[in-house]
Design a protein around this motif. Sequence first.
Motif, PDB file in Angstrom:
ATOM      1  N   MET A   1       0.847  -1.195   0.000  1.00  0.00           N
ATOM      2  CA  MET A   1       0.000   0.000   0.000  1.00  0.00           C
ATOM      3  C   MET A   1       0.882   1.244   0.000  1.00  0.00           C
ATOM      4  O   MET A   1       1.761   1.409   0.849  1.00  0.00           O
ATOM      5  CB  MET A   1      -0.913  -0.003   1.226  1.00  0.00           C
ATOM      6  N   ASN A   2       0.642   2.114  -0.955  1.00  0.00           N
ATOM      7  CA  ASN A   2       1.384   3.370  -1.079  1.00  0.00           C
ATOM      8  C   ASN A   2       0.641   4.442  -0.275  1.00  0.00           C
ATOM      9  O   ASN A   2      -0.235   5.134  -0.792  1.00  0.00           O
ATOM     10  CB  ASN A   2       1.490   3.767  -2.550  1.00  0.00           C
ATOM     11  N   ARG A   3       0.999   4.571   1.010  1.00  0.00           N
ATOM     12  CA  ARG A   3       0.249   5.474   1.895  1.00  0.00           C
ATOM     13  C   ARG A   3       0.363   6.932   1.453  1.00  0.00           C
ATOM     14  O   ARG A   3      -0.633   7.669   1.458  1.00  0.00           O
ATOM     15  CB  ARG A   3       0.738   5.327   3.334  1.00  0.00           C
ATOM     16  N   ASP A   4       1.567   7.357   1.082  1.00  0.00           N
ATOM     17  CA  ASP A   4       1.749   8.751   0.670  1.00  0.00           C
ATOM     18  C   ASP A   4       0.957   9.048  -0.608  1.00  0.00           C
ATOM     19  O   ASP A   4       0.269  10.064  -0.708  1.00  0.00           O
ATOM     20  CB  ASP A   4       3.226   9.059   0.454  1.00  0.00           C
ATOM     21  N   GLY A   5       1.092   8.149  -1.577  1.00  0.00           N
ATOM     22  CA  GLY A   5       0.371   8.352  -2.832  1.00  0.00           C
ATOM     23  C   GLY A   5      -1.131   8.309  -2.646  1.00  0.00           C
ATOM     24  O   GLY A   5      -1.869   9.108  -3.240  1.00  0.00           O
ATOM     25  N   LEU A   6      -1.609   7.374  -1.817  1.00  0.00           N
ATOM     26  CA  LEU A   6      -3.044   7.267  -1.576  1.00  0.00           C
ATOM     27  C   LEU A   6      -3.574   8.530  -0.898  1.00  0.00           C
ATOM     28  O   LEU A   6      -4.613   9.077  -1.301  1.00  0.00           O
ATOM     29  CB  LEU A   6      -3.335   6.044  -0.701  1.00  0.00           C
ATOM     30  N   ASP A  77      -8.849   2.497 -11.232  1.00  0.00           N
ATOM     31  CA  ASP A  77      -7.784   1.496 -11.299  1.00  0.00           C
ATOM     32  C   ASP A  77      -6.526   1.990 -10.583  1.00  0.00           C
ATOM     33  O   ASP A  77      -5.842   1.219  -9.894  1.00  0.00           O
ATOM     34  CB  ASP A  77      -7.471   1.165 -12.761  1.00  0.00           C
ATOM     35  N   HIS A  78      -6.233   3.284 -10.725  1.00  0.00           N
ATOM     36  CA  HIS A  78      -5.076   3.856 -10.037  1.00  0.00           C
ATOM     37  C   HIS A  78      -5.264   3.780  -8.527  1.00  0.00           C
ATOM     38  O   HIS A  78      -4.316   3.441  -7.790  1.00  0.00           O
ATOM     39  CB  HIS A  78      -4.890   5.306 -10.478  1.00  0.00           C
ATOM     40  N   LEU A  79      -6.473   4.061  -8.054  1.00  0.00           N
ATOM     41  CA  LEU A  79      -6.755   3.971  -6.619  1.00  0.00           C
ATOM     42  C   LEU A  79      -6.518   2.552  -6.119  1.00  0.00           C
ATOM     43  O   LEU A  79      -5.890   2.351  -5.064  1.00  0.00           O
ATOM     44  CB  LEU A  79      -8.206   4.390  -6.350  1.00  0.00           C
ATOM     45  N   PHE A  80      -6.978   1.553  -6.862  1.00  0.00           N
ATOM     46  CA  PHE A  80      -6.774   0.167  -6.452  1.00  0.00           C
ATOM     47  C   PHE A  80      -5.280  -0.169  -6.399  1.00  0.00           C
ATOM     48  O   PHE A  80      -4.832  -0.864  -5.478  1.00  0.00           O
ATOM     49  CB  PHE A  80      -7.513  -0.779  -7.405  1.00  0.00           C
ATOM     50  N   HIS A  81      -4.533   0.326  -7.367  1.00  0.00           N
ATOM     51  CA  HIS A  81      -3.088   0.057  -7.363  1.00  0.00           C
ATOM     52  C   HIS A  81      -2.409   0.720  -6.168  1.00  0.00           C
ATOM     53  O   HIS A  81      -1.519   0.133  -5.552  1.00  0.00           O
ATOM     54  CB  HIS A  81      -2.465   0.537  -8.676  1.00  0.00           C
ATOM     55  N   LEU A  82      -2.814   1.935  -5.826  1.00  0.00           N
ATOM     56  CA  LEU A  82      -2.232   2.614  -4.671  1.00  0.00           C
ATOM     57  C   LEU A  82      -2.504   1.839  -3.386  1.00  0.00           C
ATOM     58  O   LEU A  82      -1.651   1.756  -2.496  1.00  0.00           O
ATOM     59  CB  LEU A  82      -2.798   4.033  -4.549  1.00  0.00           C
ATOM     60  N   ILE A  83      -3.698   1.269  -3.303  1.00  0.00           N
ATOM     61  CA  ILE A  83      -4.076   0.519  -2.105  1.00  0.00           C
ATOM     62  C   ILE A  83      -3.392  -0.844  -2.079  1.00  0.00           C
ATOM     63  O   ILE A  83      -3.109  -1.396  -1.006  1.00  0.00           O
ATOM     64  CB  ILE A  83      -5.606   0.368  -2.043  1.00  0.00           C
ATOM     65  N   GLY A  84      -3.096  -1.383  -3.262  1.00  0.00           N
ATOM     66  CA  GLY A  84      -2.445  -2.681  -3.335  1.00  0.00           C
ATOM     67  C   GLY A  84      -3.370  -3.809  -3.710  1.00  0.00           C
ATOM     68  O   GLY A  84      -3.107  -4.969  -3.383  1.00  0.00           O
ATOM     69  N   HIS A  85      -4.470  -3.485  -4.426  1.00  0.00           N
ATOM     70  CA  HIS A  85      -5.419  -4.493  -4.899  1.00  0.00           C
ATOM     71  C   HIS A  85      -5.421  -4.506  -6.426  1.00  0.00           C
ATOM     72  O   HIS A  85      -5.108  -3.497  -7.068  1.00  0.00           O
ATOM     73  CB  HIS A  85      -6.845  -4.188  -4.416  1.00  0.00           C
ATOM     74  N   ASN A  86      -5.814  -5.644  -6.992  1.00  0.00           N
ATOM     75  CA  ASN A  86      -6.058  -5.692  -8.418  1.00  0.00           C
ATOM     76  C   ASN A  86      -7.357  -4.951  -8.722  1.00  0.00           C
ATOM     77  O   ASN A  86      -8.360  -5.113  -8.013  1.00  0.00           O
ATOM     78  CB  ASN A  86      -6.187  -7.136  -8.906  1.00  0.00           C
TER      79      ASN A  86
END
Length: 269
Positions: A1-6, A77-86
Amino acid sequence: MNRDGLADFLRQRRAALVPAHRATRRTRGLRREEVAERAYISIDYYTRLEQRRGPRPSPEVASALSRALDLTIDERDHLFHLIGHNPPQQTAELDRVDPGLRRVLHALDGNPAMVMSNLAHTLLQNPLALALFGDQTHYTGLDRSGYYRWFMTPEERDRYPADIYAAQSATYAAAVRAAADLEPDPAEAEQMIANLLAGSAEFRRLWDNHEVRLCRQETTSLLHPVAGRVDLDCEVVFSHDRRQRMLVFTPRGGRDLRNLLTSGQLSSR
């Protein structure tokens, strides 16, 4: 999970949303509590996500945040990637009006028509539908559902004659059960049903009948402050994926609602 990016992405997308009552705002965008309400999560949890302190959201919460922030498919899709989900595999956002239904609605100028989700979120109305029903698109949270408001908000029934209450309640309860089966993300439907069962004795009684029926061809009646009682037949057209539907209303008795509207005799509520 990219906390800063999220955290940065959530803040930026929240700031980009235009509130309904912008004249009263000193800062741009929605408030944190408004996004949390739209996503059906606590304000504390949402605040911690923006402050880089929150636990990783589940895919269901990620989907809810996508809808709350009106994200495009790419942004979702970008939000899911930031969180770490497909990202989810569905090809369209549920709240984005189906292009085919939009085209048909705009071609209709003599009949009230509106596009709705299966949970009765009104997504788009033509001018005649606005004149008859008022603006049905401004609600937030669970109140977005016309089914929910029917059972939980007493004033919702003020525009309808009492002699249709029983039939409309039975139709709506059956439609809620059918809609829940069609939702790719069931979280909102489950929460709505739980609230209805807890808050409406009428809904509990009808729910126990276990009737299942999508609204396809119905009749209804309205009490308009100028036009009086308006009896309507309703035809329903589904999108190709059955996630949205267009309701087209035809007045019984030969009433010409278009002429009433253009002559100024029929005004929106």
